[in-house]
Design a protein around this motif. Structure first.
Motif, PDB file in Angstrom:
ATOM      1  N   LEU A  61       0.975  -1.350   0.058  1.00  0.00           N
ATOM      2  CA  LEU A  61      -0.028   0.063   0.078  1.00  0.00           C
ATOM      3  C   LEU A  61       0.826   1.213  -0.028  1.00  0.00           C
ATOM      4  O   LEU A  61       1.915   1.473   0.650  1.00  0.00           O
ATOM      5  CB  LEU A  61      -1.029   0.036   1.214  1.00  0.00           C
ATOM      6  N   THR A  76      -0.374   4.883   0.641  1.00  0.00           N
ATOM      7  CA  THR A  76      -0.158   5.759   1.694  1.00  0.00           C
ATOM      8  C   THR A  76      -0.290   5.017   2.981  1.00  0.00           C
ATOM      9  O   THR A  76       0.142   5.660   4.069  1.00  0.00           O
ATOM     10  CB  THR A  76      -2.163   6.276   1.763  1.00  0.00           C
ATOM     11  N   GLY A  77      -0.704   3.774   3.200  1.00  0.00           N
ATOM     12  CA  GLY A  77      -0.533   3.206   4.414  1.00  0.00           C
ATOM     13  C   GLY A  77       0.691   2.032   4.188  1.00  0.00           C
ATOM     14  O   GLY A  77       0.416   1.323   5.109  1.00  0.00           O
ATOM     15  N   GLY A 135     -11.183   6.327   5.172  1.00  0.00           N
ATOM     16  CA  GLY A 135      -9.902   6.125   5.055  1.00  0.00           C
ATOM     17  C   GLY A 135      -9.341   5.672   6.289  1.00  0.00           C
ATOM     18  O   GLY A 135     -10.035   4.997   6.890  1.00  0.00           O
ATOM     19  N   GLY A 170      -6.028   7.706   2.398  1.00  0.00           N
ATOM     20  CA  GLY A 170      -5.958   6.133   2.094  1.00  0.00           C
ATOM     21  C   GLY A 170      -7.359   5.966   1.861  1.00  0.00           C
ATOM     22  O   GLY A 170      -7.837   4.953   2.628  1.00  0.00           O
TER      23      GLY A 170
END
Length: 362
Positions: free
Chosen positions: A60, A62-63, A162, A223
């Motif tokens: 991932l 963003t995460g 998110g 996210g």
């Protein structure tokens, strides 16, 4: 469902309110990890930490951190004080917070019968990355003040589509520090804001009556989730936020998700997310801002946005001068990994919504 690892903290890379970025060694190598001290305590170099490495394994963006679940050899003290709202409910990290709308809150009487946000402009957007761009347009159009010179107060109402912890957003933390946000309101299962609320409705009411906001901006946390289907994306909440703003007597302003740099055809021009959220989910009318972008791409955006005109008021907003405001943004601008140079149109669309919101203020 969860990939578990045990590691050792090597160093603290950086920290911001509510979050720490760490270097952690694992049996198979090393990684970046993120800890939320309000939840797990403060990890220090040499500490053993229990990690959830699912985001790393999935690649991932963003995460893309390992998440610190616990510092098992040095647990934090039990929390003190009031608070009966449980968020991230029935997960291993469920947390108790003091909701502005609960009975033990000093704001309960204010919110108990509150039923209106008094015509407050509510700017709704799909992606968290729109937040600083909207603010650039908003503050650039008002020089940060209302008529009479009173400083403008803008609240961020964070949805739970998110990230759940507001602490994950470095942008929100920095904007709060600079005074561009008077506060963050976390709603639904989201938590960690300056104000906690049960629903988007009480979140908007808290923005107005607890934080005394002149404008609210509603987006997901970082996210978002999408599946490439018409309905399977977390941004449908943008349409629901329009409904909430309208029923509470606010003035909903829809910021279009626009892209010229996305590689996926369904997001080129006006994203199908905006067309579905505003065209199908939002049952109340909003002022949907159509940025006056140049050339053939601008014409494409206007043609796609026209489909929303049956339900909403389309407001054409010039974008002249907005690029300079975006270049001077006090926080990094990035959407789906693309910066200002790779997707200027997307940021201009968000800034145009901020410019229009400014025109609604006295």
């Amino acid at each position: 469902m969860i990939r578990w690892r045990k590691g050792e903290v090597v160093a603290v890379r950086r920290e911001w309110p509510g979050a720490m970025e760490l270097d952690v060694t694992l049996p198979e190598g090393s990684c970046r990890a993120l800890a939320y001290p309000p939840l797990v305590g403060r990890p220090e170099p040499g500490d053993t930490v229990l990690l959830n490495t699912t985001a790393l394994a999935m690649g991932l963006g963003t995460g893309g951190y390992a998440m610190v679940v616990a510092v098992p050899d040095r647990l934090p003290e039990d929390p003190q004080g009031p608070g009966h709202l449980v968020k991230a409910r029935y997960t291993p990290l469920q947390a108790t917070v003091l909701g502005a709308d609960e009975q033990d809150s000093p704001h309960h009487e204010t919110l108990r019968e509150a039923d209106s946000v008094d015509g407050m402009p509510v700017v709704v957007a799909d992606l968290h990355s729109a937040l600083p761009a909207i603010l650039c347009g908003l503050y650039g159009s008002r020089d940060g003040a209302l008529s009479g010179g009173r400083p403008l107060r803008v609240a961020y109402v964070m949805l739970d589509g998110g990230a759940l912890p507001a602490w994950f957003s470095m942008s929100a933390a920095r904007l709060r520090e600079l005074g561009w946000l008077c506060g963050v309101v976390t709603t639904g299962q989201a938590f960690g804001g300056d104000v906690e609320a049960v629903t988007v409705h009480t979140g908007l009411l808290a923005a107005r009556h607890v934080l005394s906001a002149d404008v609210a901006i509603v987006t997901q946390g970082p996210g978002n989730l999408g599946t490439g289907t018409r309905w399977g994306f977390s941004g449908v909440s943008a349409g629901e936020a329009v409904n909430a703003a309208a029923v509470l007597g606010g003035r909903p302003v829809g910021a279009l998700r626009v892209s010229e740099g996305d590689l996926r055809e369904r997001h080129i021009g006006v994203s199908h997310h905006s067309l579905t959220a505003y065209g199908r989910v939002a049952l109340a009318p909003a002022q949907v801002v159509v940025p006056e972008l140049p050339g053939a791409f601008g014409e494409r955006v206007r043609e796609q946005a026209a489909a929303l005109g049956a339900r909403h008021e389309l407001v054409n907003v010039p974008v002249d001068g907005l690029a300079k405001l975006l270049e001077d943004s006090p926080v990094k601008l990035s959407t789906m990994g693309r910066g200002l140079d790779r997707d200027l149109a997307g940021f201009l669309a968000s800034a145009a919504a901020g410019r229009h919101a400014a025109s609604l203020l006295a």
